[in-house]
Design a protein around this motif. Structure first.
Motif, PDB file in Angstrom:
ATOM      1  N   CYS A 119       0.826  -1.221   0.000  1.00 36.59           N
ATOM      2  CA  CYS A 119       0.000   0.000   0.000  1.00 36.59           C
ATOM      3  C   CYS A 119       0.860   1.271   0.000  1.00 36.59           C
ATOM      4  N   ASP A 120       2.171   1.090  -0.210  1.00 34.73           N
ATOM      5  CA  ASP A 120       3.101   2.229  -0.277  1.00 34.73           C
ATOM      6  C   ASP A 120       3.124   3.061   1.001  1.00 34.73           C
ATOM      7  N   ILE A 121       3.027   2.369   2.138  1.00 35.49           N
ATOM      8  CA  ILE A 121       3.125   3.066   3.425  1.00 35.49           C
ATOM      9  C   ILE A 121       4.591   3.210   3.788  1.00 35.49           C
ATOM     10  N   GLU A 122       5.053   4.441   3.940  1.00 36.11           N
ATOM     11  CA  GLU A 122       6.454   4.681   4.301  1.00 36.11           C
ATOM     12  C   GLU A 122       6.667   4.402   5.781  1.00 36.11           C
ATOM     13  N   ASP A 123       7.872   3.948   6.092  1.00 29.51           N
ATOM     14  CA  ASP A 123       8.254   3.690   7.482  1.00 29.51           C
ATOM     15  C   ASP A 123       7.207   2.825   8.183  1.00 29.51           C
ATOM     16  N   CYS A 124       6.852   1.712   7.540  1.00 26.41           N
ATOM     17  CA  CYS A 124       5.792   0.863   8.106  1.00 26.41           C
ATOM     18  C   CYS A 124       6.346  -0.104   9.148  1.00 26.41           C
ATOM     19  N   GLU A 125       5.443  -0.705   9.892  1.00 25.74           N
ATOM     20  CA  GLU A 125       5.816  -1.569  11.005  1.00 25.74           C
ATOM     21  C   GLU A 125       6.493  -2.861  10.538  1.00 25.74           C
ATOM     22  N   SER A 126       7.248  -3.444  11.454  1.00 26.53           N
ATOM     23  CA  SER A 126       7.863  -4.750  11.221  1.00 26.53           C
ATOM     24  C   SER A 126       6.946  -5.847  11.750  1.00 26.53           C
TER      25      SER A 126
ATOM     26  N   ALA B  29      -3.819   0.308  10.577  1.00 27.77           N
ATOM     27  CA  ALA B  29      -4.319   0.972   9.369  1.00 27.77           C
ATOM     28  C   ALA B  29      -4.845   2.371   9.707  1.00 27.77           C
ATOM     29  N   PHE B  30      -5.604   2.463  10.785  1.00 23.39           N
ATOM     30  CA  PHE B  30      -6.146   3.761  11.196  1.00 23.39           C
ATOM     31  C   PHE B  30      -5.026   4.735  11.566  1.00 23.39           C
ATOM     32  N   GLU B  31      -3.998   4.231  12.232  1.00 23.93           N
ATOM     33  CA  GLU B  31      -2.872   5.094  12.604  1.00 23.93           C
ATOM     34  C   GLU B  31      -2.176   5.655  11.367  1.00 23.93           C
ATOM     35  N   TYR B  32      -2.045   4.822  10.328  1.00 26.87           N
ATOM     36  CA  TYR B  32      -1.444   5.311   9.083  1.00 26.87           C
ATOM     37  C   TYR B  32      -2.351   6.318   8.389  1.00 26.87           C
ATOM     38  N   GLU B  33      -3.657   6.071   8.414  1.00 29.67           N
ATOM     39  CA  GLU B  33      -4.596   7.024   7.810  1.00 29.67           C
ATOM     40  C   GLU B  33      -4.486   8.383   8.508  1.00 29.67           C
ATOM     41  N   LYS B  34      -4.384   8.371   9.823  1.00 35.85           N
ATOM     42  CA  LYS B  34      -4.254   9.633  10.574  1.00 35.85           C
ATOM     43  C   LYS B  34      -2.929  10.316  10.262  1.00 35.85           C
ATOM     44  N   ARG B  35      -1.868   9.527  10.228  1.00 40.37           N
ATOM     45  CA  ARG B  35      -0.542  10.091   9.970  1.00 40.37           C
ATOM     46  C   ARG B  35      -0.479  10.787   8.616  1.00 40.37           C
ATOM     47  N   GLU B  36      -1.145  10.188   7.622  1.00 43.51           N
ATOM     48  CA  GLU B  36      -1.106  10.725   6.261  1.00 43.51           C
ATOM     49  C   GLU B  36      -2.292  11.649   5.960  1.00 43.51           C
TER      50      GLU B  36
ATOM     51  N   ALA C   3      -5.287  10.838   5.499  1.00 46.00           N
ATOM     52  CA  ALA C   3      -5.910  10.193   4.338  1.00 46.00           C
ATOM     53  C   ALA C   3      -7.006   9.239   4.807  1.00 46.00           C
ATOM     54  N   PRO C   4      -8.168   9.799   5.193  1.00 49.66           N
ATOM     55  CA  PRO C   4      -9.252   8.942   5.670  1.00 49.66           C
ATOM     56  C   PRO C   4      -9.680   7.910   4.638  1.00 49.66           C
ATOM     57  N   ARG C   5      -9.891   6.717   5.129  1.00 49.18           N
ATOM     58  CA  ARG C   5     -10.372   5.583   4.320  1.00 49.18           C
ATOM     59  C   ARG C   5      -9.373   5.106   3.261  1.00 49.18           C
ATOM     60  N   LYS C   6      -8.153   5.584   3.320  1.00 48.78           N
ATOM     61  CA  LYS C   6      -7.141   5.132   2.363  1.00 48.78           C
ATOM     62  C   LYS C   6      -6.942   3.620   2.460  1.00 48.78           C
ATOM     63  N   LEU C   7      -7.059   3.088   3.676  1.00 45.60           N
ATOM     64  CA  LEU C   7      -6.786   1.667   3.907  1.00 45.60           C
ATOM     65  C   LEU C   7      -8.065   0.900   4.243  1.00 45.60           C
ATOM     66  N   GLN C   8      -9.147   1.294   3.592  1.00 46.69           N
ATOM     67  CA  GLN C   8     -10.449   0.686   3.844  1.00 46.69           C
ATOM     68  C   GLN C   8     -10.446  -0.827   3.622  1.00 46.69           C
ATOM     69  N   GLU C   9      -9.625  -1.312   2.698  1.00 44.94           N
ATOM     70  CA  GLU C   9      -9.617  -2.749   2.392  1.00 44.94           C
ATOM     71  C   GLU C   9      -9.334  -3.610   3.623  1.00 44.94           C
TER      72      GLU C   9
ATOM     73  N   VAL D 288     -14.198  18.727   7.264  1.00 43.01           N
ATOM     74  CA  VAL D 288     -14.354  20.103   7.722  1.00 43.01           C
ATOM     75  C   VAL D 288     -13.107  20.934   7.423  1.00 43.01           C
ATOM     76  N   ASN D 289     -11.924  20.295   7.590  1.00 45.84           N
ATOM     77  CA  ASN D 289     -10.662  21.007   7.388  1.00 45.84           C
ATOM     78  C   ASN D 289     -10.173  21.005   5.940  1.00 45.84           C
ATOM     79  N   GLY D 290     -10.976  20.397   5.066  1.00 46.02           N
ATOM     80  CA  GLY D 290     -10.660  20.433   3.642  1.00 46.02           C
ATOM     81  C   GLY D 290      -9.569  19.475   3.191  1.00 46.02           C
ATOM     82  N   HIS D 291      -9.312  18.410   3.989  1.00 43.34           N
ATOM     83  CA  HIS D 291      -8.283  17.439   3.580  1.00 43.34           C
ATOM     84  C   HIS D 291      -8.801  16.486   2.519  1.00 43.34           C
ATOM     85  N   ILE D 292     -10.131  16.349   2.428  1.00 40.25           N
ATOM     86  CA  ILE D 292     -10.703  15.509   1.370  1.00 40.25           C
ATOM     87  C   ILE D 292     -11.859  16.226   0.700  1.00 40.25           C
TER      88      ILE D 292
END
Length: 200
Positions: A31-38, A147-154, A156-162, A196-200
């Motif tokens: 999913c092209d997540i940078e610095d992802c967990e081991s 997945a939620f932690e990565y969505e918050k970090r980026e 990008a809501p629902r990016k990792l919905q799968e 609300v903040n215009g990120h999506i």
């Protein structure tokens, strides 16, 4: 001399386990997540979650220590075979065969301790006990929490919905179900805030 040979095998085992500290989880890499967990990071948090079982929420009277041991062993074979997912072009049967073979090799390195690890691994794979089923809940929950932690970090809501879709309706233990409910609530709040903040 036999003692030295035994210690040599233990060192080999520890080096294999050490690989898990550096192998990234395949799902996040794809999913092209940078610095992802081991893999080890995933197993560690699963293990920590077993400490959250108390007299109040452990309504099914699980053996907490057994849950911890299963959590720490369930992905151990990946130190040899890697983190195989459905996207890797390996059938579930072949994945199981490779992991079983790897666990047998690990067991050979550590004698009685290895036998116990292999038994715990089989218990998890075959889902034969309430503790194994709980560990499966932990496995799935840690995945969607990550997945939620990565969505918050980026942002990008629902990016990792799968990952949420894949686990929906599959949680069984009441305590984990309550954590899933809270996670879903926070995820919805996060999405609304991004709108609300215009990120999506």
């Amino acid at each position: 001399m036999a003692f030295a040979n035994e210690n040599g095998k233990i060192l080999e085992f520890l080096e294999l386990v050490g690989r898990l500290k550096h192998v990234k989880r395949t799902g996040w890499v794809l999913c092209d997540i940078e610095d992802c967990e081991s893999i080890a990071g995933h197993m560690y948090r699963m293990g920590m979650m077993t400490f959250l079982l108390t007299d109040k929420n452990n309504t099914t009277h699980l053996d907490v220590f057994r849950c911890l041991k299963i959590a720490l062993v369930h992905d151990l074979a990946e130190c040899i075979v890697g983190d195989l997912t459905p996207h890797c072009g390996v059938t579930p049967e072949e994945k199981h065969r490779r992991e079983d073979e790897a666990m047998k090799k690990i067991a050979e390195l550590t004698g009685f301790a290895g036998d116990r690890m292999y038994e715990l691994y089989k218990e998890y794979e075959n889902q034969t006990t309430p503790e194994a089923k709980f560990a499966k809940d932990l496995d799935r929950y840690d995945m969607i929490l990550q997945a939620f932690e990565y969505e918050k970090r980026e942002k990008a809501p629902r990016k990792l919905q799968e990952f949420f879709t894949a686990t929906e309706g599959k949680f069984n233990h009441p305590f984990i179900q309550s954590l899933v409910e809270e996670l879903y609530k926070q995820r919805e709040d996060f999405e609304n805030t991004c709108v609300v903040n215009g990120h999506i």
